[in-house]
Design a protein around this motif. Structure first.
Motif, PDB file in Angstrom:
ATOM      1  N   ALA A  35      59.313 117.468 -30.885  1.00 16.57           N
ATOM      2  CA  ALA A  35      58.756 117.548 -32.237  1.00 16.57           C
ATOM      3  C   ALA A  35      58.310 116.206 -32.797  1.00 16.57           C
ATOM      4  CB  ALA A  35      59.798 118.166 -33.178  1.00 16.57           C
ATOM      5  N   ASP A  36      58.694 115.121 -32.155  1.00 15.28           N
ATOM      6  CA  ASP A  36      58.432 113.799 -32.706  1.00 15.28           C
ATOM      7  C   ASP A  36      57.000 113.336 -32.404  1.00 15.28           C
ATOM      8  OD1 ASP A  36      59.984 111.322 -33.882  1.00 15.28           O
ATOM      9  OD2 ASP A  36      58.627 110.572 -32.323  1.00 15.28           O
ATOM     10  N   PRO A  37      56.246 112.952 -33.436  1.00 12.41           N
ATOM     11  CA  PRO A  37      54.851 112.539 -33.203  1.00 12.41           C
ATOM     12  C   PRO A  37      54.704 111.283 -32.340  1.00 12.41           C
ATOM     13  CG  PRO A  37      55.474 112.229 -35.514  1.00 12.41           C
ATOM     14  CD  PRO A  37      56.605 112.944 -34.846  1.00 12.41           C
ATOM     15  N   VAL A  38      55.665 110.378 -32.395  1.00  3.92           N
ATOM     16  CA  VAL A  38      55.598 109.164 -31.577  1.00  3.92           C
ATOM     17  C   VAL A  38      55.818 109.501 -30.096  1.00  3.92           C
ATOM     18  CG1 VAL A  38      56.722 106.929 -31.126  1.00  3.92           C
ATOM     19  CG2 VAL A  38      56.301 107.667 -33.479  1.00  3.92           C
ATOM     20  N   LEU A  39      56.689 110.473 -29.833  1.00  2.00           N
ATOM     21  CA  LEU A  39      57.049 110.805 -28.455  1.00  2.00           C
ATOM     22  C   LEU A  39      56.278 111.985 -27.876  1.00  2.00           C
ATOM     23  CD1 LEU A  39      60.869 110.177 -28.778  1.00  2.00           C
ATOM     24  CD2 LEU A  39      59.178 108.752 -27.616  1.00  2.00           C
ATOM     25  N   LYS A  40      55.534 112.678 -28.713  1.00  2.00           N
ATOM     26  CA  LYS A  40      54.782 113.858 -28.270  1.00  2.00           C
ATOM     27  C   LYS A  40      53.903 113.569 -27.049  1.00  2.00           C
ATOM     28  CE  LYS A  40      53.660 118.183 -29.101  1.00  2.00           C
ATOM     29  NZ  LYS A  40      54.601 119.199 -28.684  1.00  2.00           N
ATOM     30  N   PRO A  41      53.230 112.406 -26.955  1.00  2.00           N
ATOM     31  CA  PRO A  41      52.431 112.146 -25.752  1.00  2.00           C
ATOM     32  C   PRO A  41      53.262 112.130 -24.454  1.00  2.00           C
ATOM     33  CG  PRO A  41      51.826 110.618 -27.494  1.00  2.00           C
ATOM     34  CD  PRO A  41      53.048 111.353 -27.968  1.00  2.00           C
ATOM     35  N   GLU A  79      57.441 101.053 -29.124  1.00  2.00           N
ATOM     36  CA  GLU A  79      57.759 101.986 -30.212  1.00  2.00           C
ATOM     37  C   GLU A  79      58.351 103.281 -29.654  1.00  2.00           C
ATOM     38  OE1 GLU A  79      55.672 104.091 -34.092  1.00  2.00           O
ATOM     39  OE2 GLU A  79      54.397 103.546 -32.386  1.00  2.00           O
ATOM     40  N   GLN A  80      57.790 103.803 -28.578  1.00  2.00           N
ATOM     41  CA  GLN A  80      58.319 105.033 -27.976  1.00  2.00           C
ATOM     42  C   GLN A  80      59.707 104.815 -27.391  1.00  2.00           C
ATOM     43  OE1 GLN A  80      54.910 105.594 -25.413  1.00  2.00           O
ATOM     44  NE2 GLN A  80      54.245 107.402 -26.584  1.00  2.00           N
ATOM     45  N   ARG A  81      59.900 103.677 -26.739  1.00  2.00           N
ATOM     46  CA  ARG A  81      61.213 103.369 -26.174  1.00  2.00           C
ATOM     47  C   ARG A  81      62.271 103.327 -27.267  1.00  2.00           C
ATOM     48  NH1 ARG A  81      63.484  98.864 -26.429  1.00  2.00           N
ATOM     49  NH2 ARG A  81      61.570  97.674 -26.626  1.00  2.00           N
TER      50      ARG A  81
END
Length: 146
Positions: free
Chosen positions: A27-33, A81-83
């Motif tokens: 659900a997280d927009p930063v991790l969605k990719p 940021e993703q990490r």
């Protein structure tokens, strides 16, 4: 000394944690990719990995092997940021899953999550086999539970 696996509550507790955590990742927009769709076995694999790292059964190694994990992260190009978001969501999930909140456990869990995220990021950026992080087996995480 009690293992992190036992202290966390074993498979049931870790599976509960990974279900909560995985829902957050999706659900997280930063991790969605990195997590565009729900994969049916992802929670099971996360549970196996964490359990083995924390002193539980070695199912991840026996069923999948560490090379599987390396392949899964290759070429994802994980950003800083993703990490960091991955680690933050993992830590947030501990309370929701009802895992122990003592300082020693939380510190061990955070260091495990941060190390794992760093290795995943490193491998996600590797251009060649020689660029990969040298870790080639599930790390065994220890702690001081005194």
């Amino acid at each position: 000394m009690v293992s992190l696996y036992e202290h966390a509550g074993g498979d049931d507790a870790l599976h509960r944690l990974e279900e909560i955590f995985y829902a957050k990742l999706l659900a997280d927009p930063v991790l969605k990719p990195l997590f565009p769709v729900r994969r049916p076995d992802h929670v099971k694999h996360l549970t196996w990995f964490t359990a083995e790292s924390f002193g539980g059964p070695d199912r991840f190694t026996r069923e999948l092997g560490f090379a599987y994990l390396v392949r899964e992260h290759r070429h994802l190009n994980i950003t800083d940021e993703q990490r960091q978001r991955f680690v933050d969501l993992y830590m947030e999930s501990l309370d929701e899953a009802g895992l122990p909140d003592d300082k020693a456990f939380r510190e061990a869990f955070r260091s495990h999550a941060e190390f794992g995220a760093m290795v995943a990021q490193h491998n996600s950026r590797a251009q060649t086999e020689n660029d990969l992080h040298p870790l080639r087996e599930v790390p065994r995480w220890t702690w001081n539970d005194d």
